[in-house]
Structure formats: structure tokens, C-alpha cells
Design a protein around this motif. Structure first.
Motif, PDB file in Angstrom:
ATOM      1  N   SER A  36       0.845  -1.196   0.000  1.00 52.38           N
ATOM      2  CA  SER A  36       0.000   0.000   0.000  1.00 52.38           C
ATOM      3  C   SER A  36       0.883   1.250   0.000  1.00 52.38           C
ATOM      4  CB  SER A  36      -0.909   0.006   1.229  1.00 52.38           C
ATOM      5  OG  SER A  36      -0.138   0.185   2.407  1.00 52.38           O
ATOM      6  N   GLY A  37       0.283   2.385  -0.276  1.00 52.49           N
ATOM      7  CA  GLY A  37       1.028   3.632  -0.262  1.00 52.49           C
ATOM      8  C   GLY A  37       1.644   3.920   1.096  1.00 52.49           C
ATOM      9  N   THR A  38       0.937   3.576   2.144  1.00 54.33           N
ATOM     10  CA  THR A  38       1.450   3.780   3.498  1.00 54.33           C
ATOM     11  C   THR A  38       2.662   2.897   3.743  1.00 54.33           C
ATOM     12  OG1 THR A  38      -0.787   4.299   4.229  1.00 54.33           O
ATOM     13  CG2 THR A  38       0.810   3.770   5.935  1.00 54.33           C
ATOM     14  N   ASP A  39       2.583   1.647   3.311  1.00 53.56           N
ATOM     15  CA  ASP A  39       3.699   0.714   3.470  1.00 53.56           C
ATOM     16  C   ASP A  39       4.911   1.195   2.679  1.00 53.56           C
ATOM     17  OD1 ASP A  39       5.042  -1.807   4.123  1.00 53.56           O
ATOM     18  OD2 ASP A  39       4.626  -2.371   2.042  1.00 53.56           O
ATOM     19  N   VAL A  40       4.703   1.617   1.440  1.00 48.76           N
ATOM     20  CA  VAL A  40       5.803   2.081   0.595  1.00 48.76           C
ATOM     21  C   VAL A  40       6.460   3.314   1.203  1.00 48.76           C
ATOM     22  CG1 VAL A  40       6.354   3.052  -1.681  1.00 48.76           C
ATOM     23  CG2 VAL A  40       4.851   1.066  -1.496  1.00 48.76           C
ATOM     24  N   LEU A  41       5.662   4.244   1.706  1.00 45.60           N
ATOM     25  CA  LEU A  41       6.199   5.453   2.324  1.00 45.60           C
ATOM     26  C   LEU A  41       7.013   5.109   3.570  1.00 45.60           C
ATOM     27  CD1 LEU A  41       6.467   8.519   2.669  1.00 45.60           C
ATOM     28  CD2 LEU A  41       4.275   8.485   3.853  1.00 45.60           C
ATOM     29  N   LEU A  42       6.489   4.259   4.413  1.00 45.65           N
ATOM     30  CA  LEU A  42       7.193   3.889   5.638  1.00 45.65           C
ATOM     31  C   LEU A  42       8.514   3.193   5.316  1.00 45.65           C
ATOM     32  CD1 LEU A  42       7.061   3.982   8.696  1.00 45.65           C
ATOM     33  CD2 LEU A  42       5.752   1.853   8.646  1.00 45.65           C
ATOM     34  N   ARG A  43       8.516   2.284   4.342  1.00 46.09           N
ATOM     35  CA  ARG A  43       9.761   1.606   3.959  1.00 46.09           C
ATOM     36  C   ARG A  43      10.769   2.596   3.383  1.00 46.09           C
ATOM     37  NH1 ARG A  43       8.945  -2.292  -0.116  1.00 46.09           N
ATOM     38  NH2 ARG A  43       6.783  -1.734  -0.356  1.00 46.09           N
ATOM     39  N   PHE A  44      10.292   3.571   2.593  1.00 43.01           N
ATOM     40  CA  PHE A  44      11.182   4.585   2.028  1.00 43.01           C
ATOM     41  C   PHE A  44      11.821   5.412   3.140  1.00 43.01           C
ATOM     42  CE2 PHE A  44      11.931   8.888   0.428  1.00 43.01           C
ATOM     43  CZ  PHE A  44      12.792   8.621  -0.620  1.00 43.01           C
ATOM     44  N   VAL A  59       6.312  12.537  -3.143  1.00 39.89           N
ATOM     45  CA  VAL A  59       5.448  12.172  -4.274  1.00 39.89           C
ATOM     46  C   VAL A  59       6.304  11.722  -5.453  1.00 39.89           C
ATOM     47  CG1 VAL A  59       3.792  13.064  -5.957  1.00 39.89           C
ATOM     48  CG2 VAL A  59       3.540  13.657  -3.548  1.00 39.89           C
ATOM     49  N   LEU A  60       7.360  12.472  -5.759  1.00 45.77           N
ATOM     50  CA  LEU A  60       8.236  12.120  -6.883  1.00 45.77           C
ATOM     51  C   LEU A  60       9.031  10.847  -6.604  1.00 45.77           C
ATOM     52  CD1 LEU A  60       9.544  15.648  -7.921  1.00 45.77           C
ATOM     53  CD2 LEU A  60       7.977  14.181  -9.180  1.00 45.77           C
ATOM     54  N   ALA A  61       9.573  10.715  -5.406  1.00 49.28           N
ATOM     55  CA  ALA A  61      10.401   9.553  -5.080  1.00 49.28           C
ATOM     56  C   ALA A  61       9.595   8.254  -5.073  1.00 49.28           C
ATOM     57  CB  ALA A  61      11.074   9.758  -3.725  1.00 49.28           C
ATOM     58  N   LEU A  62       8.353   8.327  -4.606  1.00 48.84           N
ATOM     59  CA  LEU A  62       7.542   7.116  -4.480  1.00 48.84           C
ATOM     60  C   LEU A  62       6.770   6.793  -5.750  1.00 48.84           C
ATOM     61  CD1 LEU A  62       6.120   7.677  -0.894  1.00 48.84           C
ATOM     62  CD2 LEU A  62       8.097   6.310  -1.557  1.00 48.84           C
ATOM     63  N   GLY A  63       6.539   7.785  -6.585  1.00 46.78           N
ATOM     64  CA  GLY A  63       5.750   7.561  -7.791  1.00 46.78           C
ATOM     65  C   GLY A  63       4.286   7.295  -7.484  1.00 46.78           C
ATOM     66  N   ALA A  72      -1.186   8.835   3.564  1.00 45.53           N
ATOM     67  CA  ALA A  72      -0.168   8.045   4.261  1.00 45.53           C
ATOM     68  C   ALA A  72       0.569   8.897   5.293  1.00 45.53           C
ATOM     69  CB  ALA A  72       0.810   7.442   3.256  1.00 45.53           C
ATOM     70  N   LEU A  73       0.902  10.129   4.930  1.00 46.16           N
ATOM     71  CA  LEU A  73       1.582  11.021   5.874  1.00 46.16           C
ATOM     72  C   LEU A  73       0.696  11.329   7.072  1.00 46.16           C
ATOM     73  CD1 LEU A  73       3.295  13.493   3.393  1.00 46.16           C
ATOM     74  CD2 LEU A  73       4.460  11.884   4.923  1.00 46.16           C
ATOM     75  N   TYR A  98       8.833  16.065   6.741  1.00 49.09           N
ATOM     76  CA  TYR A  98       8.566  14.800   7.428  1.00 49.09           C
ATOM     77  C   TYR A  98       9.829  13.977   7.573  1.00 49.09           C
ATOM     78  CZ  TYR A  98       3.983  16.266   5.918  1.00 49.09           C
ATOM     79  OH  TYR A  98       2.851  17.009   5.691  1.00 49.09           O
ATOM     80  N   LYS A  99       9.891  13.205   8.672  1.00 46.86           N
ATOM     81  CA  LYS A  99      11.054  12.386   8.967  1.00 46.86           C
ATOM     82  C   LYS A  99      10.607  11.189   9.792  1.00 46.86           C
ATOM     83  CE  LYS A  99      15.101  12.627  11.888  1.00 46.86           C
ATOM     84  NZ  LYS A  99      15.856  13.426  12.831  1.00 46.86           N
ATOM     85  N   LEU A 100      11.318  10.090   9.666  1.00 41.83           N
ATOM     86  CA  LEU A 100      11.036   8.905  10.481  1.00 41.83           C
ATOM     87  C   LEU A 100      11.283   9.238  11.948  1.00 41.83           C
ATOM     88  CD1 LEU A 100      10.288   5.869  10.224  1.00 41.83           C
ATOM     89  CD2 LEU A 100      12.728   5.396  10.266  1.00 41.83           C
ATOM     90  N   LYS A 101      10.385   8.825  12.808  1.00 41.07           N
ATOM     91  CA  LYS A 101      10.499   9.130  14.232  1.00 41.07           C
ATOM     92  C   LYS A 101      11.570   8.254  14.862  1.00 41.07           C
ATOM     93  CE  LYS A 101       7.619  10.023  18.204  1.00 41.07           C
ATOM     94  NZ  LYS A 101       6.261  10.013  18.711  1.00 41.07           N
ATOM     95  N   GLY A 102      12.253   8.809  15.843  1.00 35.07           N
ATOM     96  CA  GLY A 102      13.239   8.047  16.593  1.00 35.07           C
ATOM     97  C   GLY A 102      14.671   8.353  16.223  1.00 35.07           C
ATOM     98  N   ASN A 103      14.873   9.150  15.197  1.00 29.35           N
ATOM     99  CA  ASN A 103      16.238   9.475  14.798  1.00 29.35           C
ATOM    100  C   ASN A 103      16.408  10.980  14.696  1.00 29.35           C
ATOM    101  OD1 ASN A 103      17.013   6.770  14.497  1.00 29.35           O
ATOM    102  ND2 ASN A 103      15.998   6.701  12.544  1.00 29.35           N
TER     103      ASN A 103
END
Length: 103
Positions: A36-44, A59-63, A72-73, A98-103
Motif C-alpha cells: 500500500s502507499g502507506t507501506d511504501v512510504l514507511l519503507r522509504f 510524491v516524486l520519489a515514491l511515484g 499516508a503522511l 517529514y522524517k522517520l520518528k526516533g532518529n
């Protein structure tokens, strides 16, 4: 003497509905489906844990579509997976990044 209305009421009262089958929801709320879009975003974001991204970059990076990335955000921010903050850019109105949490 038999009243037709009494007979009709008895017939309606005696009628039983057949039991309805229980259906399992194939897309339960709160579950991130693989691909899913959420899964792809989280993995990216997990591939780039220290970097901040603006919405158009994602948007550009994920296509994926703008709306899919928006949702997803919003979902991942609400669930606490990612951080969102407002950034001040010269000559522009404030924008979110936006940034992954924890880092």
C-alpha cells in the motif's frame, strides 16, 4: 370470531429472520497492508532515517499520487511513526516536512 388483524400480527410475530453470516473485513482499520502507499512510504523513510523530506519530494520519489501520499503522511503521523514539523523557507510560506520518528 377471528379478527384478520390478529391473525396478521401473529404471522408477523412468528416469522424469524435467517441468521446473517459474519463477514471478516479483509482490510481492518489500523493495519498497514503490504504494497500500500502507506507501506511504501514507511519503507522509504526507513531507508533514509536521518533525512527530512518535503511532500513533493516524497510524491516524486515514491511515484504515488499526491492524495495517496497525503493520506499516508497523515495516518503515519497520527500513529506516531513519523515526525512532521513546519519549516520556514526564504521567500515562501511555511511548509511541512517529514522524517522517520526516533532518529
Amino acid at each position: 370470531m377471528n379478527d384478520p388483524m390478529d391473525w396478521l400480527a401473529a404471522q408477523i410475530g412468528a416469522r424469524q429472520e435467517p441468521p446473517r453470516p459474519l463477514h471478516a473485513n479483509p482490510r481492518p482499520a489500523g493495519v498497514i497492508r503490504p504494497g500500500s502507499g502507506t507501506d511504501v512510504l514507511l519503507r522509504f523513510l526507513r531507508l533514509h532515517p536521518l533525512r527530512w523530506f518535503f511532500h513533493p519530494e516524497l510524491v516524486l520519489a515514491l511515484g504515488r499520487s499526491k492524495g495517496e501520499v497525503d493520506w499516508a503522511l497523515q495516518y503515519l503521523t497520527g500513529q506516531g511513526f513519523i515526525l512532521a514539523e513546519t519549516a520556514e523557507l526564504p521567500g515562501r510560506k511555511p511548509v511541512a516536512r517529514y522524517k522517520l520518528k526516533g532518529n
